[in-house]
Design a protein around this motif. Structure first.
Motif, PDB file in Angstrom:
ATOM      1  N   GLY A   1       0.783  -1.230   0.000  1.00  0.00           N
ATOM      2  CA  GLY A   1       0.000   0.000   0.000  1.00  0.00           C
ATOM      3  C   GLY A   1       0.813   1.278   0.000  1.00  0.00           C
ATOM      4  O   GLY A   1       0.265   2.364   0.199  1.00  0.00           O
ATOM      5  N   TRP A   2       2.117   1.186  -0.257  1.00  0.00           N
ATOM      6  CA  TRP A   2       2.971   2.377  -0.300  1.00  0.00           C
ATOM      7  C   TRP A   2       2.966   3.042  -1.673  1.00  0.00           C
ATOM      8  O   TRP A   2       3.205   4.233  -1.786  1.00  0.00           O
ATOM      9  N   LEU A   3       2.741   2.230  -2.716  1.00  0.00           N
ATOM     10  CA  LEU A   3       2.769   2.749  -4.087  1.00  0.00           C
ATOM     11  C   LEU A   3       1.482   2.394  -4.819  1.00  0.00           C
ATOM     12  O   LEU A   3       0.875   1.361  -4.546  1.00  0.00           O
ATOM     13  N   MET A   4       1.084   3.263  -5.746  1.00  0.00           N
ATOM     14  CA  MET A   4       0.064   2.902  -6.728  1.00  0.00           C
ATOM     15  C   MET A   4       0.824   2.679  -8.032  1.00  0.00           C
ATOM     16  O   MET A   4       1.953   3.150  -8.195  1.00  0.00           O
ATOM     17  N   ARG A   5       0.213   1.939  -8.936  1.00  0.00           N
ATOM     18  CA  ARG A   5       0.890   1.675 -10.209  1.00  0.00           C
ATOM     19  C   ARG A   5      -0.130   1.519 -11.322  1.00  0.00           C
ATOM     20  O   ARG A   5      -1.302   1.245 -11.086  1.00  0.00           O
ATOM     21  N   TRP A   6       0.364   1.742 -12.532  1.00  0.00           N
ATOM     22  CA  TRP A   6      -0.441   1.540 -13.723  1.00  0.00           C
ATOM     23  C   TRP A   6       0.496   1.223 -14.878  1.00  0.00           C
ATOM     24  O   TRP A   6       1.670   1.565 -14.845  1.00  0.00           O
ATOM     25  N   LYS A   7      -0.064   0.548 -15.855  1.00  0.00           N
ATOM     26  CA  LYS A   7       0.725   0.165 -17.030  1.00  0.00           C
ATOM     27  C   LYS A   7       0.902   1.361 -17.947  1.00  0.00           C
ATOM     28  O   LYS A   7      -0.026   2.113 -18.202  1.00  0.00           O
ATOM     29  N   ASN A   8       2.119   1.538 -18.405  1.00  0.00           N
ATOM     30  CA  ASN A   8       2.464   2.568 -19.363  1.00  0.00           C
ATOM     31  C   ASN A   8       3.184   1.834 -20.495  1.00  0.00           C
ATOM     32  O   ASN A   8       4.394   1.636 -20.428  1.00  0.00           O
ATOM     33  N   GLY A   9       2.409   1.396 -21.475  1.00  0.00           N
ATOM     34  CA  GLY A   9       2.989   0.510 -22.488  1.00  0.00           C
ATOM     35  C   GLY A   9       3.218  -0.839 -21.840  1.00  0.00           C
ATOM     36  O   GLY A   9       2.322  -1.423 -21.261  1.00  0.00           O
ATOM     37  N   ARG A  10       4.464  -1.313 -21.886  1.00  0.00           N
ATOM     38  CA  ARG A  10       4.801  -2.591 -21.252  1.00  0.00           C
ATOM     39  C   ARG A  10       5.353  -2.410 -19.843  1.00  0.00           C
ATOM     40  O   ARG A  10       5.540  -3.385 -19.126  1.00  0.00           O
ATOM     41  N   ALA A  11       5.619  -1.191 -19.458  1.00  0.00           N
ATOM     42  CA  ALA A  11       6.256  -0.938 -18.155  1.00  0.00           C
ATOM     43  C   ALA A  11       5.241  -0.465 -17.118  1.00  0.00           C
ATOM     44  O   ALA A  11       4.255   0.188 -17.445  1.00  0.00           O
ATOM     45  N   TRP A  12       5.519  -0.779 -15.869  1.00  0.00           N
ATOM     46  CA  TRP A  12       4.735  -0.243 -14.761  1.00  0.00           C
ATOM     47  C   TRP A  12       5.277   1.129 -14.387  1.00  0.00           C
ATOM     48  O   TRP A  12       6.482   1.345 -14.352  1.00  0.00           O
ATOM     49  N   THR A  13       4.356   2.033 -14.106  1.00  0.00           N
ATOM     50  CA  THR A  13       4.715   3.349 -13.584  1.00  0.00           C
ATOM     51  C   THR A  13       4.225   3.394 -12.142  1.00  0.00           C
ATOM     52  O   THR A  13       3.101   2.980 -11.850  1.00  0.00           O
ATOM     53  N   TYR A  14       5.078   3.884 -11.254  1.00  0.00           N
ATOM     54  CA  TYR A  14       4.775   3.896  -9.818  1.00  0.00           C
ATOM     55  C   TYR A  14       4.719   5.319  -9.278  1.00  0.00           C
ATOM     56  O   TYR A  14       5.447   6.192  -9.735  1.00  0.00           O
ATOM     57  N   GLU A  15       3.866   5.490  -8.268  1.00  0.00           N
ATOM     58  CA  GLU A  15       3.737   6.779  -7.588  1.00  0.00           C
ATOM     59  C   GLU A  15       3.417   6.511  -6.117  1.00  0.00           C
ATOM     60  O   GLU A  15       2.610   5.624  -5.812  1.00  0.00           O
ATOM     61  N   PRO A  16       4.013   7.258  -5.201  1.00  0.00           N
ATOM     62  CA  PRO A  16       3.716   7.046  -3.775  1.00  0.00           C
ATOM     63  C   PRO A  16       2.254   7.333  -3.443  1.00  0.00           C
ATOM     64  O   PRO A  16       1.653   8.248  -3.992  1.00  0.00           O
ATOM     65  N   VAL A  17       1.720   6.526  -2.538  1.00  0.00           N
ATOM     66  CA  VAL A  17       0.374   6.728  -2.017  1.00  0.00           C
ATOM     67  C   VAL A  17       0.444   7.596  -0.766  1.00  0.00           C
ATOM     68  O   VAL A  17      -0.429   8.410  -0.511  1.00  0.00           O
ATOM     69  N   ARG A  18       1.515   7.416   0.010  1.00  0.00           N
ATOM     70  CA  ARG A  18       1.720   8.142   1.259  1.00  0.00           C
ATOM     71  C   ARG A  18       2.941   9.051   1.138  1.00  0.00           C
ATOM     72  O   ARG A  18       3.885   8.738   0.428  1.00  0.00           O
ATOM     73  N   SER A  19       2.926  10.134   1.877  1.00  0.00           N
ATOM     74  CA  SER A  19       4.044  11.078   1.835  1.00  0.00           C
ATOM     75  C   SER A  19       5.176  10.624   2.770  1.00  0.00           C
ATOM     76  O   SER A  19       4.974   9.787   3.652  1.00  0.00           O
ATOM     77  N   ARG A  20       6.334  11.193   2.562  1.00  0.00           N
ATOM     78  CA  ARG A  20       7.480  10.958   3.442  1.00  0.00           C
ATOM     79  C   ARG A  20       7.118  11.364   4.872  1.00  0.00           C
ATOM     80  O   ARG A  20       7.487  10.694   5.835  1.00  0.00           O
ATOM     81  N   GLU A  21       6.377  12.458   5.004  1.00  0.00           N
ATOM     82  CA  GLU A  21       5.972  12.928   6.334  1.00  0.00           C
ATOM     83  C   GLU A  21       5.042  11.922   7.019  1.00  0.00           C
ATOM     84  O   GLU A  21       5.165  11.682   8.221  1.00  0.00           O
ATOM     85  N   ASP A  22       4.129  11.311   6.250  1.00  0.00           N
ATOM     86  CA  ASP A  22       3.249  10.281   6.817  1.00  0.00           C
ATOM     87  C   ASP A  22       4.069   9.094   7.319  1.00  0.00           C
ATOM     88  O   ASP A  22       3.779   8.526   8.370  1.00  0.00           O
ATOM     89  N   TYR A  23       5.090   8.719   6.556  1.00  0.00           N
ATOM     90  CA  TYR A  23       5.978   7.628   6.966  1.00  0.00           C
ATOM     91  C   TYR A  23       6.694   7.979   8.269  1.00  0.00           C
ATOM     92  O   TYR A  23       6.737   7.187   9.204  1.00  0.00           O
ATOM     93  N   THR A  24       7.222   9.190   8.332  1.00  0.00           N
ATOM     94  CA  THR A  24       7.938   9.633   9.531  1.00  0.00           C
ATOM     95  C   THR A  24       7.017   9.645  10.748  1.00  0.00           C
ATOM     96  O   THR A  24       7.394   9.197  11.834  1.00  0.00           O
ATOM     97  N   VAL A  25       5.800  10.145  10.567  1.00  0.00           N
ATOM     98  CA  VAL A  25       4.821  10.175  11.664  1.00  0.00           C
ATOM     99  C   VAL A  25       4.561   8.761  12.172  1.00  0.00           C
ATOM    100  O   VAL A  25       4.515   8.522  13.383  1.00  0.00           O
ATOM    101  N   GLY A  26       4.395   7.821  11.260  1.00  0.00           N
ATOM    102  CA  GLY A  26       4.153   6.437  11.660  1.00  0.00           C
ATOM    103  C   GLY A  26       5.294   5.868  12.488  1.00  0.00           C
ATOM    104  O   GLY A  26       5.069   5.202  13.504  1.00  0.00           O
ATOM    105  N   LEU A  27       6.517   6.144  12.069  1.00  0.00           N
ATOM    106  CA  LEU A  27       7.678   5.679  12.831  1.00  0.00           C
ATOM    107  C   LEU A  27       7.727   6.317  14.220  1.00  0.00           C
ATOM    108  O   LEU A  27       8.003   5.646  15.216  1.00  0.00           O
TER     109      LEU A  27
END
Length: 133
Positions: free
Chosen positions: A53-79
């Motif tokens: 659940g950290w990344l979303m992805r979609w097909k771009n031609g034959r390759a997957w493209t990834y984008e973060p779902v959560r921010s770096r700040e959200d990650y830091t808060v969780g830690l």
């Protein structure tokens, strides 16, 4: 929240820094500027981050493209929340944390508490004063 593994963190940090979606090839090419890493390894780790659940992805031609779902700040808060939650004495843990803050970080915390309305009459709610380091 489990801390990200080394390669997981490398991938997430690049995506956070870039602020835009990227393909595995773009990530691999960037990591390879500092150390060798296999395309398949990055693909596997990016897929793991997607399943967690950290990344979303979609097909771009034959390759997957990834984008973060959560921010770096959200990650830091969780830690930080996990670290605080692991203490038997939350008040003592917070006090130690604040005692070791730089003056700049203390001012930032002070402003953050003001911003979220956690201050009463010039001080932190229930403390009678602001944060100082």
């Amino acid at each position: 929240m489990r801390r990200l593994g080394d390669l997981e963190a490398e991938i997430m940090n690049r995506l956070w820094d870039w602020g835009q979606p990227a393909t595995v090839r773009e990530i691999v090419d960037d990591i390879n500027k500092s150390r060798p890493v296999a395309y398949t390894t990055v693909t596997t780790v990016a897929d793991t981050l997607y399943r967690k659940g950290w990344l979303m992805r979609w097909k771009n031609g034959r390759a997957w493209t990834y984008e973060p779902v959560r921010s770096r700040e959200d990650y830091t808060v969780g830690l930080m929340q996990d670290a605080l939650g692991s203490s038997a004495d939350r008040q003592a843990a917070l006090l130690r944390f604040v005692e070791h803050m730089s003056a700049e970080d203390a001012r930032t915390l002070d402003e953050a508490l003001r911003t979220v309305g956690r201050y009463e009459s010039g001080g932190a709610a229930g403390t009678g004063g602001g944060v100082s380091a």
